[in-house]
Design a protein around this motif. Structure first.
Motif, PDB file in Angstrom:
ATOM      1  N   PHE A   1      18.280  63.521  39.881  1.00 23.46           N
ATOM      2  CA  PHE A   1      18.550  63.144  41.276  1.00 23.46           C
ATOM      3  C   PHE A   1      19.016  61.701  41.340  1.00 23.46           C
ATOM      4  O   PHE A   1      20.072  61.385  41.875  1.00 23.46           O
ATOM      5  CB  PHE A   1      17.293  63.345  42.115  1.00 23.46           C
ATOM      6  N   LEU A   2      18.220  60.856  40.704  1.00 23.05           N
ATOM      7  CA  LEU A   2      18.547  59.435  40.704  1.00 23.05           C
ATOM      8  C   LEU A   2      19.944  59.224  40.105  1.00 23.05           C
ATOM      9  O   LEU A   2      20.775  58.487  40.646  1.00 23.05           O
ATOM     10  CB  LEU A   2      17.499  58.685  39.889  1.00 23.05           C
ATOM     11  N   PHE A   3      20.206  59.940  39.027  1.00 22.28           N
ATOM     12  CA  PHE A   3      21.494  59.817  38.346  1.00 22.28           C
ATOM     13  C   PHE A   3      22.634  60.197  39.281  1.00 22.28           C
ATOM     14  O   PHE A   3      23.618  59.468  39.426  1.00 22.28           O
ATOM     15  CB  PHE A   3      21.476  60.709  37.112  1.00 22.28           C
ATOM     16  N   THR A   4      22.473  61.314  39.957  1.00 21.96           N
ATOM     17  CA  THR A   4      23.566  61.794  40.812  1.00 21.96           C
ATOM     18  C   THR A   4      23.763  60.901  42.033  1.00 21.96           C
ATOM     19  O   THR A   4      24.775  61.035  42.712  1.00 21.96           O
ATOM     20  CB  THR A   4      23.287  63.216  41.300  1.00 21.96           C
ATOM     21  N   MET A   5      22.816  60.004  42.309  1.00 25.40           N
ATOM     22  CA  MET A   5      23.012  59.124  43.460  1.00 25.40           C
ATOM     23  C   MET A   5      24.226  58.222  43.248  1.00 25.40           C
ATOM     24  O   MET A   5      24.731  57.616  44.183  1.00 25.40           O
ATOM     25  CB  MET A   5      21.754  58.294  43.703  1.00 25.40           C
ATOM     26  N   GLY A   6      24.706  58.122  41.995  1.00 21.86           N
ATOM     27  CA  GLY A   6      25.963  57.400  41.729  1.00 21.86           C
ATOM     28  C   GLY A   6      27.146  58.332  41.840  1.00 21.86           C
ATOM     29  O   GLY A   6      28.231  58.003  41.358  1.00 21.86           O
ATOM     30  N   ARG A   7      26.906  59.492  42.437  1.00 26.58           N
ATOM     31  CA  ARG A   7      27.923  60.525  42.558  1.00 26.58           C
ATOM     32  C   ARG A   7      28.331  61.025  41.173  1.00 26.58           C
ATOM     33  O   ARG A   7      27.925  60.480  40.152  1.00 26.58           O
ATOM     34  CB  ARG A   7      29.160  60.020  43.333  1.00 26.58           C
TER      35      ARG A   7
ATOM     36  N   ARG B   1      32.951  63.893  51.649  1.00 25.73           N
ATOM     37  CA  ARG B   1      33.500  63.432  50.371  1.00 25.73           C
ATOM     38  C   ARG B   1      34.142  64.612  49.634  1.00 25.73           C
ATOM     39  O   ARG B   1      33.638  65.746  49.644  1.00 25.73           O
ATOM     40  CB  ARG B   1      32.376  62.840  49.529  1.00 25.73           C
TER      41      ARG B   1
ATOM     42  N   VAL C   1      23.556  63.730  50.034  1.00 24.19           N
ATOM     43  CA  VAL C   1      24.031  62.425  49.535  1.00 24.19           C
ATOM     44  C   VAL C   1      25.319  62.613  48.747  1.00 24.19           C
ATOM     45  O   VAL C   1      26.301  61.900  48.941  1.00 24.19           O
ATOM     46  CB  VAL C   1      22.950  61.759  48.666  1.00 24.19           C
ATOM     47  N   LEU C   2      25.317  63.650  47.878  1.00 28.89           N
ATOM     48  CA  LEU C   2      26.467  63.830  46.980  1.00 28.89           C
ATOM     49  C   LEU C   2      27.759  64.061  47.740  1.00 28.89           C
ATOM     50  O   LEU C   2      28.830  63.689  47.290  1.00 28.89           O
ATOM     51  CB  LEU C   2      26.201  65.008  46.057  1.00 28.89           C
TER      52      LEU C   2
ATOM     53  N   TYR D   1      30.194  56.513  49.741  1.00 28.01           N
ATOM     54  CA  TYR D   1      29.292  55.359  49.850  1.00 28.01           C
ATOM     55  C   TYR D   1      29.928  54.125  49.236  1.00 28.01           C
ATOM     56  O   TYR D   1      30.847  54.202  48.419  1.00 28.01           O
ATOM     57  CB  TYR D   1      27.954  55.661  49.178  1.00 28.01           C
TER      58      TYR D   1
ATOM     59  N   GLY E   1      16.177  56.484  45.314  1.00 26.16           N
ATOM     60  CA  GLY E   1      17.475  57.060  44.974  1.00 26.16           C
ATOM     61  C   GLY E   1      18.281  57.350  46.217  1.00 26.16           C
ATOM     62  O   GLY E   1      19.448  56.951  46.327  1.00 26.16           O
TER      63      GLY E   1
ATOM     64  N   TYR F   1      19.645  54.258  47.696  1.00 30.95           N
ATOM     65  CA  TYR F   1      20.798  53.731  46.957  1.00 30.95           C
ATOM     66  C   TYR F   1      22.026  54.603  47.189  1.00 30.95           C
ATOM     67  O   TYR F   1      23.126  54.099  47.410  1.00 30.95           O
ATOM     68  CB  TYR F   1      20.495  53.643  45.466  1.00 30.95           C
ATOM     69  N   GLY F   2      21.781  55.919  47.169  1.00 31.59           N
ATOM     70  CA  GLY F   2      22.911  56.822  47.331  1.00 31.59           C
ATOM     71  C   GLY F   2      23.610  56.653  48.668  1.00 31.59           C
ATOM     72  O   GLY F   2      24.804  56.907  48.792  1.00 31.59           O
TER      73      GLY F   2
END
Lengths: 109, 963, 505
Positions: A42-48, B596, B708-709, B713, C177, C180-181
């Protein structure tokens, strides 16, 4: 792809929660591990999601994935590893001290 | 002496008395007396001011921000109470010195008494109501200590706790009331509050405020329905009862009524609440008092009744009623104190307080008898005694209040009846005790008490007479001043003469006297009636039921909530998180999916994902076959690593892989000591709710990720990408972030790892857990612990692995790798040695002190950070440069690399520490196997190496923490 | 730049590392080192408090990277206040521990110092993810400390404590998360700026994340219904550890105050005042249930633990009023309740040790040795804990209620606080009467060796004296907390101090 990712995270979370709610220490440990997988992803995907653009500065790079979540996840992985190790050994200690592997040290009915 | 000092004196005296009692029993008594005299001496010089119509106010700042200062106030009312408290206190101390027995601890008694005296003085002399409240609660606390003085007696303990609970509850209500009062008046200072009566009475919060304040006053002065604590407090030593229930504790309540009279009185609410409570208490107390067989019980209920009388007077609310109220406070203090002391003497000399047994004492102690008779006559309101005078005004005022009311006549009737009962129980006190036949098997032969024990009683009895005969002379001045203090204005027209002519009030007095006599004559049937219908009057039983109910409820609720079950705990935690998250999400309407542009799904990813999902779900279904579950978990981990690779995170992939390996090894090691299977039928657990919660949680996580995805952002990532090479000297941005931009996180992270290692080491210390001799299928383990092939391979593998690790460590700054991965690889390689060659073999060749390794790693990281301080840069500021070395060529060195080295060392140390000691449990737990482990080369002043499991031997004492 | 800011973090870290190095010191040396480090931390904390007392906010950019990119430490009044309280508590807990509890297992002093490392780091950091990291540090240290000494019950309690906190950490990561997202940053000041400017379609996400984060902090603070882990854990920790843990719940309270005045404060636009509807009601419920637990406790330590829960209730009630007076009252109450609870835990241990196998069970037992001293101490401690006059607990109660006077919830707050006061009174009166009054006659009246008794009671007396100091010095103390409260309610200064160089791109 995003949907797939969300699905994976969801499934891992669900499995983690279910296992964490078991009455034995071992499945609980497994559950916590699954939860850490889920949250790390989850945390990883927060960077898309970006394909083929590792955040390593190179002349021919077309672009870079967001490095911040990766760094955070690395930290999170280490920490969750430490915690998992701790809880595993604690489970052993509980087994030794309480005489069984029930999370509340209860004897079987 | 200033007012604060006057109040402070008894508190200091308490300490002195407690201390000096070590020198000798009686010193405490003298000390207490001296202290009281000192306080009195300090107070008297100030007394002129009130007589001159002034109010002394002395304050020192305490919490100015909220208007709470240490402010003291001396006006007529305060002066009167201070005199009562100190004067009667002095007599009590003299009396107690003879009353207490050899085995009683004088120091504790007098210390408690002085403490209480100080608290009472504080109440009487406070200007700030919050400060008043503090002293108010202090009286509750100190009275708890006094009532429970004979702690070995259950009635004393329970009585004390009951008094504390009831008055304490009142105190809390009073806090609420005072807060509101201060809020309304705009200040906690009495001078302001007393001046703003109209504002207070018309304020919307008046009624709740009044109710709370009255709760405080009523509980303290034992008004119905809170009166029950007082009789139960009779378990206290008699001097305590004489003090608390004549002049002080219970008077604090009526003092408060008098104190706030100008601010609160004059409304129908006030009249009904105060007057009503007073009337009921007056009647109830007078009635019940008659039927007590215990001397002190009779006095206790009569006290209740008289307090009701005073309360009723303030409830009536006319100035003259206030005069009567204050006057009766004085009178009651004098005669009730002397009566308690007399009762104490009788108890002391006869060994009993039961009026059915102590009869005809006149022949044995006529002197005491005479004193008691005077006092109880005053209590009954017989002419020529002080009680008569205040009662006269009381009757008159009641009449005055009743006449304007329609159907007001029951009021005078009621108070007359109460008066009659007062006469009756006073008669009983005299007749039953001193006449009425002979004593019934008393423990002792009664005789007069020691001379000085009678003096206090004499003085008080004399006062009753003097005031009764020459009121204008004796009491008028102080009364006038006190009433002026109450009303905060000039005194109303009144006359304290013995003879007011034939007034209706006189008629009521006569009726009361005659009626009282008749009641006493006809007491037999009354007693019978009372015995039959006593219970409904006992509020104690209700109180006990309430308290037991409370304990039961508390127990039930707590047990219901706190079942001590981990599953329950986790369930609540996760559920709460879900509820909160959902609540947050739906609080504002917005679409779940963002705008997105998304990536297309490709077949490989789909397959991998399906594999992962299958493995995860499989692990859930097969979690009872634990080995299988571990394998499946490993599969999930591997696919996770693939995902990292797929989405451009090589570092994460490497890390994930390394962690996966070690974790699986850990789990397998653990599994060796745990049951191989969970019992097929786990004892009843609400698994349906668990499934639902799990699905909900999964759904929540998925929805959140999706939301979020699919949204665009803006991130701070750009900065790191642009500054990584020029600012951090590394091309691998993730690594630069870890060791430089956010190196502080990493410092914390390796501390966590180190702590995990140390904590686990501490946990395994002296842990006895024998592994099973056979595996799950009941087959014995393979005798060949270390297959030759594996061993050889492992040994060959080691150098390669270490080389690989160093490579990873060095390149980490620019390419995927870094200290953490390198560390795990090293650890894994070494673990393989342990698995393949056995602990003993490896251990002998690897004599490392892992604790030191961890320590050095942490130190390296920290010192790298500290180095920058010497250059005036903040902690963890990095630097790097390029050097040209022969042969090697262009070479970059960054201080961050040292930091990374620290990470590496900690990872190796912690991981090995964990795994090896886990592996060692088995040996440790089997003495036979424990011996073959050779001690590695001795270093460090002959201390043993960390690797050997310290079985108890060096477990404690000086070397208890030797690594 | 002022290196004083980093000192509270580095001191315990180094003090925790040194004993590991090859020249492993003796127990005596460990104790001296640990004690010295703690005293030094107290000094540093006080210096820092003096430094920021004029309202200045010290920002320390670690690695010389400007916020919001690097991690910054931020020392404002609140942080300094917490640091001082922690150092004081740690000092007395340590004084108790070095009487021998530290030899009951391995690495006590390392764990102890690194626990302080985690605590101080959490109070000082200005970065949300870094807050997570230091939560983990202080948690894993606390696991070690909780299990220190071993024993059946301790292991069971430890298992529950660890597992539930691991779940808590997972939730923390989900929340961070998401933030941040959506907002693309981790620095708390920057988060505040970004949150205030969130486009409406993203508001639900940050609100969800914010509330999940609240759940995490509520778990740490033991707010109903997430308080269930606390009673067993605290009741079974060794005395000095339980005393130190008195600050642990306050970390949760601190985080709530910090995050929800800064990121989700009044200025956060559509995400403002996020937890207001939740905090106060839950706090009141916690207060009542905690006291009920104390009333029904069967062991003294258990009762002390429940009283900690109740104190969390009162503390968060004050903070939940969400006005300057309320926050000031809460921050005045915070040190009081921390010290009082710690004193009670130490005292419970001292009493239990004198009652043979009866331990701290609340049943009439044999008269304990030196009952006068311990009884007196218990009386004072009980007065403090129950919030009775004249000690600081009463003032805290008074200040809280006073702050609630204009609050719509006034009747509820007053009702709950006063009722809780009564419950506490009943519970402690029962306990005291059971332990000291209903003592069965026994010959155990032997006088004890004075020095040992002194060493045993000095930490307790010290903690009580701190409470007394709070009472006598209530004026200045309240001025201080009021200054903190006003600083918290005007986060602009904080934002400017942190983001001034460069600002957000």
């Amino acid at each position: 792809m995003e949907a797939l990712m969300a699905l994976i995270i969801g499934v891992l979370t669900a499995c983690g929660v279910y296992l964490a709610l078991r009455a034995r220490t071992f499945p609980v440990v497994l559950g916590l591990t699954f939860l850490s997988y889920a949250v790390n992803l989850f945390l990883f995907t927060m960077g898309r999601l970006t394909i083929g653009q590792p955040p390593i500065i190179a002349a021919r790079a077309t672009g870079y994935a967001d490095p911040v979540p990766q760094a955070l996840v690395l930290t999170a992985i280490v920490i969750s590893f430490a915690m998992t190790a701790f809880v595993i050994v604690l489970a052993l200690k509980a087994r030794a001290d309480l005489g069984n592997d029930h999370v509340d040290g209860r004897r079987e009915p | 002496m200033s007012l604060p000092l006057v109040v402070l004196t008894p508190f200091l005296g308490a300490i002195l008395a407690a201390w000096i009692s070590r020198q000798g029993r009686l010193y405490a008594a003298w000390m207490a007396g001296a202290i009281t005299l000192l306080a009195l001496a300090g107070l008297l010089p100030l007394a002129d001011a009130p007589f001159a119509g002034q109010t002394i106010i002395q304050r020192c700042s305490w919490i100015p921000a909220v208007g709470v200062d240490l402010a003291f106030r001396l006006d007529g009312l305060g002066l009167l109470f201070a005199l009562l408290i100190l004067g009667i206190g002095l007599l009590i101390m003299l009396y107690a010195r003879y009353y207490l027995a050899e085995q009683d601890n004088m120091g504790r008694f007098y210390a408690g008494l002085l403490l209480f005296m100080g608290a009472m003085l504080g109440i009487a002399l406070s200007e700030n109501i919050i400060q008043l409240l503090i002293f108010w609660e202090l009286t509750s606390l100190s009275s708890f200590l006094l009532i429970s003085y004979w702690q070995h007696r259950e009635d004393a303990r329970n009585g004390a706790r009951m008094a504390l609970t009831v008055t304490g509850a009142g105190g809390l209500a009073l806090l609420g009331g005072f807060l509101l009062l201060g809020h309304i008046a705009g200040s906690y200072d009495l001078s302001v509050i007393l001046a703003s009566g109209d504002r207070i009475r018309t304020h919307p919060l008046y009624l709740p405020m009044l109710a709370l304040v009255l709760l405080g006053a009523f509980t303290k002065s034992a008004q119905f329905p809170f009166h029950f604590w007082l009789p139960n407090a009779m378990a206290a030593p008699t001097p305590v009862s004489a003090y608390l229930h004549s002049a002080t504790m219970v008077k604090a309540g009526v003092f408060l009524l008098a104190r706030l009279f100008p601010a609160l009185s004059g409304t129908p609410e006030w009249s009904w609440l105060v007057g009503g409570a007073g009337l009921i208490t007056l009647l109830l107390g007078a009635f019940v008092a008659l039927f007590q067989h215990d001397l002190k019980g009779l006095l206790a209920y009569s006290t209740i009744s008289h307090l009701g009388l005073i309360t009723l007077l303030f409830g009536i609310g006319t100035p003259l009623a206030a005069v009567a109220g204050v006057f009766h406070i004085i009178n009651h203090a004098t005669f009730k104190a002397s009566l308690f002391m007399a009762a104490g003497i009788i108890d002391h000399e006869t060994g009993s307080r039961d009026m059915r047994r102590i009869n005809g004492l006149w022949r044995y102690m006529p002197y005491t008898g005479a004193l008691a008779i005077v006092a109880s006559a005053a209590m009954a309101g017989v002419p020529l005694l002080n009680g008569f005078l205040s009662k006269e005004i009381f009757f008159a005022e009641v009449l005055g209040a009743a006449i304007p009311l329609r159907f007001g006549w029951p009021l005078p009737a009621a108070v007359t009846l109460a008066g009659a009962f007062a006469v009756a129980y006073s008669l009983r006190f005299i007749h039953d005790v001193f006449f009425n036949g002979e004593p019934v098997d008393l423990p002792k032969i009664p005789h007069e008490p020691p001379r000085w024990m009678k003096v206090p009683v004499e003085i008080l009895a004399a006062l009753c007479l003097l005031v009764g005969i020459a009121p204008a002379l004796i009491v008028e001045p102080i009364l006038a001043v006190a009433v002026a203090g109450v009303l905060q204005e000039s005194l109303p027209e009144h006359n304290l003469a013995i003879w007011h002519g034939f007034s209706p009030a006189l008629g009521m007095s006569v009726i009361a006297l005659v009626g009282g006599g008749l009641i006493y004559l006809g007491r037999k049937p009354l007693f019978a009636f009372y015995e039959r219908h006593v219970e409904w009057l006992r509020v104690e039983t209700l109180y006990d039921r309430l308290l037991n109910g409370l304990f039961a409820l508390a127990g039930a609720l707590t047990r219901k909530l706190d079942t001590g079950s981990l599953q329950r705990l986790l369930f609540v935690t996760i559920l709460s998180a879900l509820v909160l998250g959902l609540a947050g999400f739906i609080s504002v309407p917005a679409p779940l999916t963002g705008v997105r542009t998304r990536l297309p799904v490709d077949g490989v990813s789909l397959l991998a994902a399906l594999g992962l999902i299958a493995a995860a779900i499989g692990a859930v279904f097969l979690h009872r076959q634990r080995l299988v579950a571990v394998v499946l978990m490993g599969a999930v981990g591997l696919v996770t690593a693939l995902i990292f690779i797929r989405f451009s995170a090589p570092d994460l992939a490497l890390t994930q892989l390394a962690v996966e390996v070690v974790t699986v090894v850990l789990l397998l090691l653990a599994l060796y000591f745990l049951p191989q299977h969970s019992p097929a039928k786990p004892h009843p657990s609400p698994w349906v709710s668990h499934v639902l919660l799990a699905v909900a949680a999964g759904g929540g996580a998925a929805a959140l990720a999706w939301a979020v995805l699919t949204r665009p952002y803006e991130t701070i990532a750009g900065y790191f990408l642009t500054n990584s090479v020029p600012g951090g000297g590394g091309a691998n941005v993730v690594n630069v972030i870890l060791v430089d931009f956010r190196g502080y996180d990493t410092l914390g992270e390796i501390s966590v790892l180190a702590l995990a290692g140390l904590g686990i080491y501490a946990m395994l210390d002296r842990l006895y857990l024998p592994g099973p001799q056979r595996d799950a299928e009941g087959r014995a383990w393979d005798p060949d612990l270390h297959p030759a092939l594996l061993a050889t391979l492992a040994r060959l593998l080691l150098p390669l692995a270490l080389l690989m690790a160093i490579f990873l460590l060095l390149r980490g700054h620019n390419l995927p790798g870094g200290g953490f991965i390198a560390g795990l690889v090293t650890a894994a390689a070494l673990i393989v040695q342990y698995l393949a060659n056995g602990v003993a073999w490896t251990h002998a060749r690897l004599p490392w002190n892992l604790h030191a390794l961890i320590g050095l790693g942490l130190l390296a990281a920290t010192l790298t950070g500290l180095a920058s301080l010497t250059f005036g840069y903040p902690f963890l500021t990095s630097t790097f440069g390029h050097w040209h070395w022969p042969v090697i060529g262009e070479f970059e060195l960054a201080s961050a690399m040292v930091f990374d080295l620290g990470v590496y060392l900690v990872v190796v140390g912690a991981t090995l520490l964990i795994l090896i000691h886990l592996g060692l449990i088995h040996h440790a737990s089997q003495p036979a196997a424990a011996t073959p482990i050779p001690d590695p080369p001795v270093r460090d002043g002959g201390k043993r190496d960390a690797l050997t499991p310290n079985l108890a031997s060096t477990g404690r004492g000086e070397h208890g923490e030797a690594r | 730049m002022n290196h004083l800011v980093i000192a509270p973090v580095l001191l315990p870290l180094l003090a925790g590392i040194l004993p590991l190095l090859p020249r492993h010191p003796t127990m005596r040396q460990r104790r001296i080192l640990s004690l010295a480090a703690t005293v030094a931390q107290l000094g540093v904390a006080l210096a820092l408090a003096a430094e920021v007392s004029d309202g200045e906010i010290l920002v320390y950019p670690l690695g010389h990277w400007p916020a919001p990119f690097g991690i910054v430490l931020v020392a404002d009044r609140l942080a300094a206040w917490m640091l001082v309280i922690t150092a004081l508590l740690a000092l007395f807990a340590l004084l108790d521990a070095i009487r021998g509890a530290d030899t009951a297992g391995r690495h006590f002093h390392i764990l102890f110092q690194l626990q302080l490392f985690g605590l101080n780091g959490a109070f000082l950091t200005g970065d949300l993810f870094n807050l997570f990291v230091f939560f983990e540090v202080l948690l894993i240290a606390s696991y070690g400390l909780l299990l220190h000494g071993g024993g059946r019950e301790r292991t069971r309690a430890g298992l529950h404590f660890v597992v539930v906190n691991l779940v808590g950490s997972t939730l923390f990561l989900f929340a961070v998360g998401t933030l941040y997202g959506v907002l693309g940053t981790l620095n708390m000041a920057d988060l505040a700026v970004k949150a205030a400017a969130t486009p409406p379609e993203n508001v639900p996400l940050i609100r969800a994340a914010g509330l999940v984060l609240f759940g995490v902090f509520a778990l740490k603070a033991a707010l109903l219904p997430l308080h269930l882990w606390l009673p067993t854990a605290y009741a079974h920790a060794s005395a000095p550890v339980a005393a130190l843990f008195a600050i642990m719940t306050k970390v949760g309270a601190y985080s709530i105050l910090r995050v929800y005045t800064l990121i989700f404060g009044a200025g956060a636009g559509s995400a403002a005042r996020l937890i207001e509807p939740w905090l106060l009601p839950l706090a009141l419920a916690t207060l009542i249930f905690g006291m009920l637990g104390a009333v029904t406790s069967t062991h003294l330590r258990q009762q002390a633990a429940w009283l900690v829960v109740a104190s969390v209730g009162s503390l968060l009630t004050a903070l939940g009023l969400n006005n300057a007076a309320g926050i000031a009252a809460g921050l005045y109450y915070l040190p009081h309740t921390t010290f009082a609870a710690a004193a009670l835990f130490l005292l419970a241990d001292a009493i239990a040790r004198r009652r043979g196998e009866l331990g701290d069970r609340l049943d009439p037992g044999p008269a304990i040795t030196s009952p006068r001293l311990l009884g007196g101490l218990f009386f004072v401690t009980a007065v403090a804990v129950a919030g009775l006059p004249p000690l600081s607990g009463f003032l805290g109660k008074f200040l809280t209620l006073r702050a609630a006077l204009d609050h719509p919830f006034l009747p509820w707050v007053m009702g709950a606080v006063l009722a809780a006061g009564l419950l506490g009174l009943i519970a402690l009166a029962r306990t005291g009467s059971l332990l000291f009054y209903r003592a069965l006659p026994s010959e155990a009246g032997a006088a004890e060796v004075w020095p040992t008794l002194a060493r045993e009671t000095v930490p307790i007396i010290g903690l009580l004296l701190l409470g007394l100091g709070l009472t006598v010095g209530a004026g200045p103390a309240l001025d201080q907390t009021h200054a903190i409260a006003t600083q918290m309610l005007q986060p602009q200064a904080y934002l400017q101090a942190v983001l001034k160089p460069g600002g957000t791109p």
